[in-house]
Design a protein around this motif. Sequence first.
Motif, short mmCIF file in Angstrom:
data_model
loop_
_atom_site.label_atom_id
_atom_site.label_comp_id
_atom_site.label_asym_id
_atom_site.label_seq_id
_atom_site.Cartn_x
_atom_site.Cartn_y
_atom_site.Cartn_z
N SER A 77 12.01 9.82 -49.97
CA SER A 77 10.66 10.37 -49.95
C SER A 77 10.38 11.04 -51.30
N PRO A 78 9.39 10.57 -52.05
CA PRO A 78 9.11 11.18 -53.35
C PRO A 78 8.72 12.65 -53.26
N TYR A 79 7.97 13.02 -52.24
CA TYR A 79 7.56 14.42 -52.13
C TYR A 79 8.75 15.32 -51.79
N GLY B 52 11.83 14.66 -52.69
CA GLY B 52 12.59 14.72 -53.94
C GLY B 52 11.97 15.72 -54.90
N LEU B 53 10.65 15.72 -54.98
CA LEU B 53 9.94 16.63 -55.88
C LEU B 53 10.16 18.09 -55.47
N SER B 54 10.06 18.36 -54.18
CA SER B 54 10.26 19.74 -53.71
C SER B 54 11.70 20.19 -53.92
N THR B 55 12.65 19.25 -53.78
CA THR B 55 14.06 19.59 -54.03
C THR B 55 14.27 19.97 -55.49
N GLU C 64 4.28 6.75 -49.98
CA GLU C 64 3.52 8.00 -50.15
C GLU C 64 2.82 8.10 -51.49
N ILE C 65 3.52 7.81 -52.59
CA ILE C 65 2.91 7.94 -53.92
C ILE C 65 3.65 7.04 -54.90
N ASP C 66 2.91 6.45 -55.82
CA ASP C 66 3.52 5.60 -56.84
C ASP C 66 4.32 6.46 -57.82
N GLY C 67 5.43 5.91 -58.29
CA GLY C 67 6.27 6.66 -59.21
C GLY C 67 5.56 7.09 -60.47
N LEU C 68 4.63 6.26 -60.96
CA LEU C 68 3.88 6.62 -62.16
C LEU C 68 3.03 7.86 -61.92
#
Length: 227
Positions: free
Chosen positions: A33-35, A37-40, A58-62
């Motif tokens: 999950s990108p979100y 990963g971002l919060s981590t 959920e969201i594109d890597g770019l």
Amino acid sequence: MIKVLMIEDDLELAEIITNYLKSFDIVVENYDSPYLGLSTLEIKKDFDLLILDLTLPEIDGLELIPKVRNISDIPIIISSARDDILDKVMGLERGADDYLPKPYNPRELQARIKAILKRIGALTQQQEEPTTNNSAFTIKDDDMQISFKGTTLSLTLAEFDILKLLIQRNGAVIAREDFIYSSDHIEDDSSLKNIDVIISRIRNKISKIDDSKTYIKSVRGIGYQLI
């Protein structure tokens, strides 16, 4: 130890990369999950590098790269099957440090991680090479012989080359292709299955001296590691 955050929704690929990099003292923590990963990344703040896929749920890597840059200057390696030049340019312009198109040999990923961290001065001498205890093996280059626990192994030239490489790489996972490229006694067009056969012969010769454990470990999807 190098700590890497990875955002990759292909869990099988993530497992292969995680297992491979572990032998280089690189610990990978993956999130599909990108979100998450971002919060981590925002909470822990102790990662040395980020490996980022582009085609994510959920969201594109770019789109994720600017969000990462808002909270961290962590080096980013894009790992993606998308080979459009526009994706590469946009990724680098938005703050990524490198772009590695899939499929790739995990050894190249390891080399790029080390190169980026060395360039920014984040790689210490202690992190340069993995450590393992290979004191059971002794290489005699002049005689092209290898001893195991004091007993000289009867090896073919190809077996000598492969076992020597495993010992010299000091616990690193070695891809089957690398055995072929690094040996003068294995044909360049040899099947990767031939490497498996040679490894099996080496294991049998080692086990005649000590069968308490398997000294050459198979790493799924990649190759072998001396443990």
